[in-house]
Each structure stands twice: as C-alpha cells, then as structure tokens.
Design a protein around this motif. Structure first.
Motif, PDB file in Angstrom:
ATOM      1  N   TYR A 148       0.825  -1.204   0.000  1.00  0.00           N
ATOM      2  CA  TYR A 148       0.000   0.000   0.000  1.00  0.00           C
ATOM      3  C   TYR A 148       0.864   1.260   0.000  1.00  0.00           C
ATOM      4  O   TYR A 148       0.628   2.193  -0.752  1.00  0.00           O
ATOM      5  CB  TYR A 148      -0.931   0.000   1.206  1.00  0.00           C
ATOM      6  CG  TYR A 148      -1.873   1.174   1.232  1.00  0.00           C
ATOM      7  CD1 TYR A 148      -2.979   1.216   0.387  1.00  0.00           C
ATOM      8  CD2 TYR A 148      -1.648   2.255   2.085  1.00  0.00           C
ATOM      9  CE1 TYR A 148      -3.842   2.299   0.390  1.00  0.00           C
ATOM     10  CE2 TYR A 148      -2.504   3.341   2.105  1.00  0.00           C
ATOM     11  CZ  TYR A 148      -3.594   3.367   1.253  1.00  0.00           C
ATOM     12  OH  TYR A 148      -4.442   4.446   1.255  1.00  0.00           O
TER      13      TYR A 148
ATOM     14  N   TYR B 206      -1.821  -3.877   2.092  1.00  0.00           N
ATOM     15  CA  TYR B 206      -3.283  -3.967   2.086  1.00  0.00           C
ATOM     16  C   TYR B 206      -3.655  -5.420   1.872  1.00  0.00           C
ATOM     17  O   TYR B 206      -3.231  -6.038   0.893  1.00  0.00           O
ATOM     18  CB  TYR B 206      -3.869  -3.096   0.975  1.00  0.00           C
ATOM     19  CG  TYR B 206      -5.375  -2.950   1.050  1.00  0.00           C
ATOM     20  CD1 TYR B 206      -5.966  -2.188   2.043  1.00  0.00           C
ATOM     21  CD2 TYR B 206      -6.201  -3.571   0.121  1.00  0.00           C
ATOM     22  CE1 TYR B 206      -7.335  -2.024   2.122  1.00  0.00           C
ATOM     23  CE2 TYR B 206      -7.579  -3.424   0.180  1.00  0.00           C
ATOM     24  CZ  TYR B 206      -8.138  -2.656   1.185  1.00  0.00           C
ATOM     25  OH  TYR B 206      -9.510  -2.519   1.259  1.00  0.00           O
TER      26      TYR B 206
ATOM     27  N   CYS C 103      -6.739  -8.577   2.072  1.00  0.00           N
ATOM     28  CA  CYS C 103      -8.150  -8.943   2.100  1.00  0.00           C
ATOM     29  C   CYS C 103      -8.264 -10.458   2.169  1.00  0.00           C
ATOM     30  O   CYS C 103      -7.438 -11.185   1.597  1.00  0.00           O
ATOM     31  CB  CYS C 103      -8.890  -8.435   0.865  1.00  0.00           C
ATOM     32  SG  CYS C 103      -8.839  -6.635   0.631  1.00  0.00           S
TER      33      CYS C 103
ATOM     34  N   CYS D  92     -11.191  -6.573   4.666  1.00  0.00           N
ATOM     35  CA  CYS D  92      -9.875  -6.060   4.308  1.00  0.00           C
ATOM     36  C   CYS D  92      -9.326  -5.231   5.460  1.00  0.00           C
ATOM     37  O   CYS D  92     -10.080  -4.692   6.282  1.00  0.00           O
ATOM     38  CB  CYS D  92      -9.947  -5.189   3.053  1.00  0.00           C
ATOM     39  SG  CYS D  92     -10.520  -6.058   1.567  1.00  0.00           S
TER      40      CYS D  92
ATOM     41  N   TYR E 262      -5.334  -3.098   6.929  1.00  0.00           N
ATOM     42  CA  TYR E 262      -3.982  -2.631   6.657  1.00  0.00           C
ATOM     43  C   TYR E 262      -3.022  -3.293   7.644  1.00  0.00           C
ATOM     44  O   TYR E 262      -3.264  -3.302   8.856  1.00  0.00           O
ATOM     45  CB  TYR E 262      -3.897  -1.117   6.772  1.00  0.00           C
ATOM     46  CG  TYR E 262      -4.757  -0.389   5.766  1.00  0.00           C
ATOM     47  CD1 TYR E 262      -4.241  -0.012   4.527  1.00  0.00           C
ATOM     48  CD2 TYR E 262      -6.091  -0.096   6.047  1.00  0.00           C
ATOM     49  CE1 TYR E 262      -5.036   0.645   3.591  1.00  0.00           C
ATOM     50  CE2 TYR E 262      -6.885   0.559   5.118  1.00  0.00           C
ATOM     51  CZ  TYR E 262      -6.351   0.924   3.889  1.00  0.00           C
ATOM     52  OH  TYR E 262      -7.144   1.557   2.970  1.00  0.00           O
TER      53      TYR E 262
END
Length: 594
Positions: A21, A27, A29, A38, A40
């Motif tokens: 990211y 990132y 999911c 999802c 971070y």
C-alpha cells in the motif's frame, strides 16, 4: 442451503489480496468465512524494524476478495486504487472486474452480461504502459472463461487477455460507473499437428511478465494445461506486446444481439475507436464521460475482439554473454530457453533447480528452495558445461556460481551449444596484433624442471623447436615475443622435462591479426590505418583489446607489461627485480617498449 453446509476449514479467513500500500503498510483482504474483509498490515519501513501489526480498522471486502476460497481471483494495487477480478456475491454468480479504494467512485464491468464475462476465473492483473504519456496506461487482465456463443471453438474453456484504460471514469448517460474501455481477446496456446490437427492448451494456470529495457514491451509467459479428458499435458507459451496491441487494434467481433447492426462500427465523427484511452497522445476526449453515446453503446455490445492472439509452444540470466531466460515451473523444474536465430526459434533445456532463494507457496505453507547449487554438476569441466545452467560456470577448478562481472578467463560455459570440446579443451585461443608484443606465461611447478617450447604451424602435424633470438626471448616465467609477425601463427606447446619425464603444461593457439586488417575494422588506432600518437582514448582501446587475450595466469597483456616494465626498470637501476602490482599509478610510456 448448500452454502450452509460448509466444511469447518472453509470458514477460515483465506488471504486472497496481499498488495503493497505504501512504504510501511500492506493492504490485505480475505474471505472472512464467506464475509470478505480487508485491513492494513503495518510492516515497518525497514526489515530491522521487526513490526507486524494489524490495524484495528476493517473494511468491507466485497468486490476485492472472493467469498469462496476455491474461486480464483487476481488483484493489483496501483496509486492507491485496487483493481480486482473476483466474484461479488455469496453464491458466486456475479463476476466482475472492479476498481475500488482511492477518491473515485467504484467502477466495474457490466453486471450479468455473458458477453463481458462468462463465468471467469482470474489469473493475473498487470499495468503495462501504452506510451510515454501516463494517460495512456492500460491495465491488462488474464483469465479463463466459458466460450461465448458463435465462437465455434468446441471448447468449454478458453483463455483470455483483457484490457482497460487506467483513467477510465465510466460513461455519462450509459455505462455509468462501468468500464467504457474494456476489451478482451482470446489467448491461444497450441502445437500444430499432422493433418491440420492442433493440440490446444486452453486452461490458463499462471502468467508472468518479464520486464525489458522498454517498460512498454515486456515479454509475457503463460502456463497452460489441456482441458481434454483424452490428452493430458502442459505447455508454456510466450507472447510479445506488439502482437497483443495489433489484435486489440481491430476488428471488433460482431454480435447478433448487439444494439447496432452486425459488424457496424462507430461513425468517423464518433472517434476515438473503442478501447482507446482519453488522452492528448491520440487526440480525442479528455475523459470517458465525454464520449458520445453511440461509442459507449457500441463498446457495451462489443467487448470481444474478432481475431484471437495465438502463439506456438516455446527467465533471464546472462549465460556467457548471450541472453537466456529461466522459467521456474512447479517445484521441480527450471527450464532455460535459448534463442537459435531469434526469440521465435527457441530451444528448451531442463536443468536442476538450484542458491539465491526461490519461494513456493501452497496450501500447506511456504517453501524455500535454492537457485544455485552448482556443485551437483560434479567436479569435471565437461559435466558443468553439459548442464547448460546459466547460473553456473567452470572456473578452472570446479563448477561454481556464474558472476557476470567476473573476468572472462575465470568462467567457461556455453549455454547455447553445451559443447564441452570447445569449452573444456586444454587448447586455448589467443589473438594478437601484428607488430605488437605478446607474452606466453608458462613455468614449471618443480624448480629443477626445464621448459621446452615447440611450435606447430597451421595444417602441419609436425612440432618444431622455437628458435630464440632478440625477437623471441625465453624467461623463467614464459616466452616473450617482442614483435609479432604472421609466421608466429600456430599452436605453441609448453612442456616441462625432468629426469626424462615430459609433462605438457600448456597449449596456446596463437592467431595474428594483420595490421592493415585491423585498420579497416577499427580506423584511427595509433599506428594503424593512419592513426598517430598514444592519446588517452587510444590507451583505453589498447588496454581493452589486450584484455581479450586469454592468458592462463595473467588477467591481460597489460598486467604482463606492468610486470616486465617494473622488472626491466629495477634491473637497470641495480635493484632487486620485483613485480609491480598491476593497476598502480604509473608515469612510464604506454605501451611499454619491450
């Protein structure tokens, strides 16, 4: 009801998106037990930060990750926007290509339209620039889907390559929040057979893009298997971007159910052509929202190209100065592709997987394998050469890792031909320039042995003893020829003799290049073809040319000249002769007068 009876393991959170990211976060999911989510993941900016922290904020993963872990999906995070090919519903019926995240409204392919996507299984998503203008950047998707009506393939599954513009904002009246530049073409991989019967590999399994010096033209490799129940096999096909762009340029596949008449194209006033990105490069419009409605309508009903993109069955490391490519397939094979005349005429060599590290992911975990294990090829030069592994070369003592920066004399490998006779023979070829000096280094290991030199002239089996004079000098370290002539061409034999025992030490095939021929090839060389003086440029050329001479113990004739000059200088000054280390600062004339 069937979805309720899930196996316990299907209710786990299977990670299906893992994308960088920014410099500190990933990132991610997952399926989230059929409820995609999802988040971070903080990794830190440096490896030594030792951070692995999941953010507490979670996002809805619909349109980013599939619900079912068995469904194939692909994604790419680019400039804060996530491009995903996945299913968007619990039942796995609504397949789409999405763009989410970022500041723009989410955008997707047309819903429940088999002309766009027909039960697709996504393999990969990649960005490939179209020109030097970022406005022309395109996203390419690789997937397989069921064949459409009218394609007459007789195959249930076909491989596809799709494209869309990165700056596609959707339409204004029609295709609102839908892609307006999406096109797709069939990706074929086949082997022609007897009587016109081809073997088709329709099941696309994986795709790899090998970058080149031009980022607009990577080489695309696809791994395919057969869908036939009779013939089982796999293949690797290679494609280039020039052919792909040609297929996407025209014509569009006509559809009987399209809004416009069969084969109808947009009016000339309705340009740009479907699939063209709005930019200043090709003229036209500033945004896809400005496209005329008939262009949008045509694109909506004609997503498929008429011509398929086909290629016959066919990595990159520098093997002996020639380009080769290594393909790592599965967990057991490394295949080296070697061009015969061009990249359309390739030879494949299967070699053992080697140690940089290759990481392989599976349902059980991640495995680490070594890329370089040159010692498995044995201790002999011939075995190392026959392996044809671009990561390994014979260094004079063993089969060791190949380094492109190593001196030429320290590596022997022939990836193209794998010929041990030329690589492992004790006969070495050396080139010299007429009227220049040459030193053939050869000294016995025993201090009591005597050295004898013999010359075998071209096309002559006899060996004659070399006559020593002011021009040809025998030293304790070897044979010095002060001024080469055409009569010096031939094979030089260096032998050590002690107590009646003759031991061959060295064979050198000396080839003398005529001065006039060198002048024709490289005009302006000092003393050749009209050049005069020893400028810095000429000195560099002279040094580089002499470095091509393959001496057994010396890196180049320059090193020998350094040593001879130092020895002569110290001897004249009454000092003990000492070899000067090559590369030190020198103020004497170059080349030394020998």
């Amino acid at each position: 009801f069937m979805r309720i009876l899930l196996l316990p393991k299907e209710c786990s959170n299977f990670i299906r998106v893992l994308q960088p990211y920014n410099q500190t976060h990933l990132y991610i999911c997952g399926t989230g037990a059929f409820h995609p989510i999802c988040a971070y993941l903080e990794m830190g900016k440096r490896a030594e930060d030792n951070i692995f922290r999941l953010a507490l904020h979670f996002e809805n993963g619909r349109g980013k990750s599939p619900y079912d872990p068995k469904m194939l999906s692909a994604s790419l995070l680019l400039d804060g926007e996530l491009y995903s090919g996945t299913s968007a519903d619990f039942m796995g019926r609504d397949f789409a290509i999405f763009r989410t995240l970022g500041d723009q409204h989410p955008i997707r392919t047309e819903q429940h339209d088999s002309r766009w996507l027909n039960d697709p299984r996504f393999i990969g998503v990649n960005l490939i620039p179209e020109s030097d203008n970022p406005e022309d950047d395109k996203i390419f998707l690789f997937f397989k889907e069921n064949a459409m009506d009218g394609e007459h393939t007789g195959k249930a599954t076909i491989a596809r390559i799709g494209q869309l513009c990165k700056n596609d904002m959707g339409g204004h009246r029609s295709l609102v929040n839908k892609w307006t530049t999406f096109l797709k073409a069939r990706l074929m991989c086949s082997v022609p057979g007897l009587n016109g019967i081809d073997t088709h590999f329709d099941e696309l399994q994986d795709v790899f893009l090998m970058s080149s010096k031009d980022p607009k033209n990577p080489v695309i490799y696809g791994v395919f298997t057969t869908s036939s129940n009779i013939f089982k096999g796999s293949a690797v096909c290679m494609y280039n971007m020039a052919d792909i762009r040609r297929v996407f340029s025209w014509p569009i596949r006509p559809q009987r159910w399209a809004h416009l008449p069969v084969g109808a194209l947009p009016r000339e006033s309705s340009l740009p052509r479907p699939g063209t990105c709005p930019s200043k490069t090709f003229g036209g419009f500033d945004s896809t929202k400005d496209l005329p409605d008939d262009v949008i309508t045509f694109a909506r009903g004609h997503p498929a190209m008429y011509n398929p993109f086909s290629q016959l069955v066919v990595g990159q490391s520098g093997g002996g100065g020639r380009p080769v490519r290594c393909l790592y397939m599965g967990t057991v094979l490394k295949v080296v592709t070697i061009p015969r005349e061009s990249w359309h005429d390739l030879e494949e060599v299967v070699v053992k997987i080697q140690s940089q590290q290759l990481y392989l992911g599976s349902a059980l975990g991640v495995s680490q394998m070594s890329l370089h294990r040159c010692e498995v090829y044995g201790k002999a030069c011939a075995e190392c050469c026959l392996a044809r592994d671009p990561y390994c070369a014979w260094d004079g003592a063993e089969c060791s890792r190949y380094f492109p920066t190593a001196k030429r004399r320290t590596r022997r490998q022939d990836i193209r031909n794998g010929d041990p006779l030329s690589q492992c023979s004790d006969l070495q070829s050396v080139f010299g320039v007429e009227n220049s000096s040459m030193f053939l280094e050869c000294s016995p290991k025993s201090q009591r042995a005597l050295i004898y030199w013999q010359l075998q002239k071209p096309n002559d089996d006899r060996k004659i003893e070399i006559k020593l004079d002011d021009r040809v000098v025998h030293t304790d370290q070897g044979l010095l020829i002060r001024s080469l002539s055409q009569s010096d061409t031939g094979i030089y034999h260096c032998q050590a003799v002690e107590h009646g025992f003759i031991q061959p030490l060295l064979r050198l095939n000396i080839q003398v290049i005529p001065t006039q021929r060198l002048g024709d090839i490289l005009p302006g060389i000092p003393g050749v073809g009209g050049g005069t003086g020893h400028s810095a440029k000429h000195r560099v050329w002279y040094r580089d040319f002499l470095s091509l001479l393959d001496h057994p113990e010396l890196n180049s004739v320059e090193e020998f000249c350094d040593r001879v000059w130092k020895k002569e200088r110290t001897t004249e000054e009454g000092e003990d002769p000492q070899w000067e280390e090559p590369g030190q600062n020198r103020q004497h004339q170059w080349p030394p007068e020998l």
